[in-house]
Design a protein around this motif. Structure first.
Motif, PDB file in Angstrom:
ATOM      1  N   ALA A 110     -20.759 -41.640  -5.809  1.00  0.00           N
ATOM      2  CA  ALA A 110     -21.118 -42.703  -4.874  1.00  0.00           C
ATOM      3  C   ALA A 110     -20.631 -44.035  -5.445  1.00  0.00           C
ATOM      4  N   ASP A 111     -19.609 -44.584  -4.816  1.00  0.00           N
ATOM      5  CA  ASP A 111     -19.033 -45.852  -5.266  1.00  0.00           C
ATOM      6  C   ASP A 111     -18.446 -46.559  -4.060  1.00  0.00           C
ATOM      7  N   ASP A 112     -18.634 -47.867  -3.983  1.00  0.00           N
ATOM      8  CA  ASP A 112     -18.158 -48.613  -2.819  1.00  0.00           C
ATOM      9  C   ASP A 112     -16.660 -48.899  -2.853  1.00  0.00           C
ATOM     10  N   GLU A 113     -15.990 -48.534  -3.922  1.00  0.00           N
ATOM     11  CA  GLU A 113     -14.539 -48.685  -3.996  1.00  0.00           C
ATOM     12  C   GLU A 113     -13.914 -47.324  -3.672  1.00  0.00           C
ATOM     13  N   PRO A 114     -13.471 -47.123  -2.426  1.00  0.00           N
ATOM     14  CA  PRO A 114     -12.985 -45.803  -2.004  1.00  0.00           C
ATOM     15  C   PRO A 114     -11.876 -45.231  -2.881  1.00  0.00           C
ATOM     16  N   GLY A 115     -10.932 -46.058  -3.289  1.00  0.00           N
ATOM     17  CA  GLY A 115      -9.827 -45.570  -4.115  1.00  0.00           C
ATOM     18  C   GLY A 115     -10.310 -45.060  -5.459  1.00  0.00           C
ATOM     19  N   PHE A 116     -11.209 -45.792  -6.068  1.00  0.00           N
ATOM     20  CA  PHE A 116     -11.779 -45.397  -7.357  1.00  0.00           C
ATOM     21  C   PHE A 116     -12.565 -44.100  -7.209  1.00  0.00           C
ATOM     22  N   ALA A 117     -13.412 -44.031  -6.188  1.00  0.00           N
ATOM     23  CA  ALA A 117     -14.249 -42.852  -5.982  1.00  0.00           C
ATOM     24  C   ALA A 117     -13.400 -41.614  -5.706  1.00  0.00           C
ATOM     25  N   GLU A 118     -12.387 -41.742  -4.861  1.00  0.00           N
ATOM     26  CA  GLU A 118     -11.512 -40.609  -4.552  1.00  0.00           C
ATOM     27  C   GLU A 118     -10.735 -40.167  -5.786  1.00  0.00           C
ATOM     28  N   SER A 119     -10.290 -41.126  -6.589  1.00  0.00           N
ATOM     29  CA  SER A 119      -9.575 -40.779  -7.822  1.00  0.00           C
ATOM     30  C   SER A 119     -10.469 -39.989  -8.765  1.00  0.00           C
ATOM     31  N   LEU A 120     -11.722 -40.431  -8.916  1.00  0.00           N
ATOM     32  CA  LEU A 120     -12.661 -39.671  -9.751  1.00  0.00           C
ATOM     33  C   LEU A 120     -12.854 -38.265  -9.194  1.00  0.00           C
ATOM     34  N   GLY A 121     -13.015 -38.163  -7.876  1.00  0.00           N
ATOM     35  CA  GLY A 121     -13.192 -36.863  -7.248  1.00  0.00           C
ATOM     36  C   GLY A 121     -12.022 -35.934  -7.528  1.00  0.00           C
ATOM     37  N   GLN A 122     -10.811 -36.459  -7.429  1.00  0.00           N
ATOM     38  CA  GLN A 122      -9.620 -35.646  -7.696  1.00  0.00           C
ATOM     39  C   GLN A 122      -9.565 -35.227  -9.158  1.00  0.00           C
ATOM     40  N   LEU A 123      -9.865 -36.136 -10.064  1.00  0.00           N
ATOM     41  CA  LEU A 123      -9.843 -35.796 -11.486  1.00  0.00           C
ATOM     42  C   LEU A 123     -10.861 -34.707 -11.811  1.00  0.00           C
TER      43      LEU A 123
END
Length: 122
Positions: free
Chosen positions: A8-21
């Motif tokens: 859960a993070d309000d920065e979509p790019g950061f959150a999606e990158s973490l999800g992919q990693l």
């Protein structure tokens, strides 16, 4: 069965990158971008761990962490708080479900992965 991480993070790019990693490293991940959706996903998705940014829209991360801790369905799910604020990081250690697991942004992904593995792959 793969362990599931709710991010859960309000920065979509950061959150999606973490999800992919995390997916690359063998975890399932669910990504949301506000506190309200985090609470919904925590109940509906049954994550094994929550990565929670403190500064988020709709419901602030402090309140989300408190509600997760106070809900019988989610109280045992470990939470790692993510924040860019050193002040928030020090205050966060008092939350029961956080138990001192606070990372100040920016942080190396390897450090986060080590903490997550330590919590989930015991």
């Amino acid at each position: 069965m793969k362990k599931k991480i709710l991010i859960a993070d309000d920065e979509p790019g950061f959150a999606e990158s973490l999800g992919q990693l995390f997916r690359i490293h063998g975890f399932d991940s669910v990504v949301v971008n506000d506190g309200e959706r985090c609470l919904e996903a925590a109940v509906n998705e049954h994550p094994d761990l929550v990565l929670l940014d403190l500064v988020m829209p709709k419901i602030h991360g402090w309140e989300v962490a408190g509600r997760l801790c106070g809900n019988q369905a989610t109280c045992d799910v470990p939470v790692i708080l993510l924040t860019a604020s050193e002040t928030y990081a020090k205050q966060a250690c008092d939350l029961k479900n956080v138990a001192g697991r606070v990372l100040t942004k920016p942080f190396p992904f390897d450090e986060l992965l080590r903490i997550v593995r330590g919590l989930l792959l015991k």
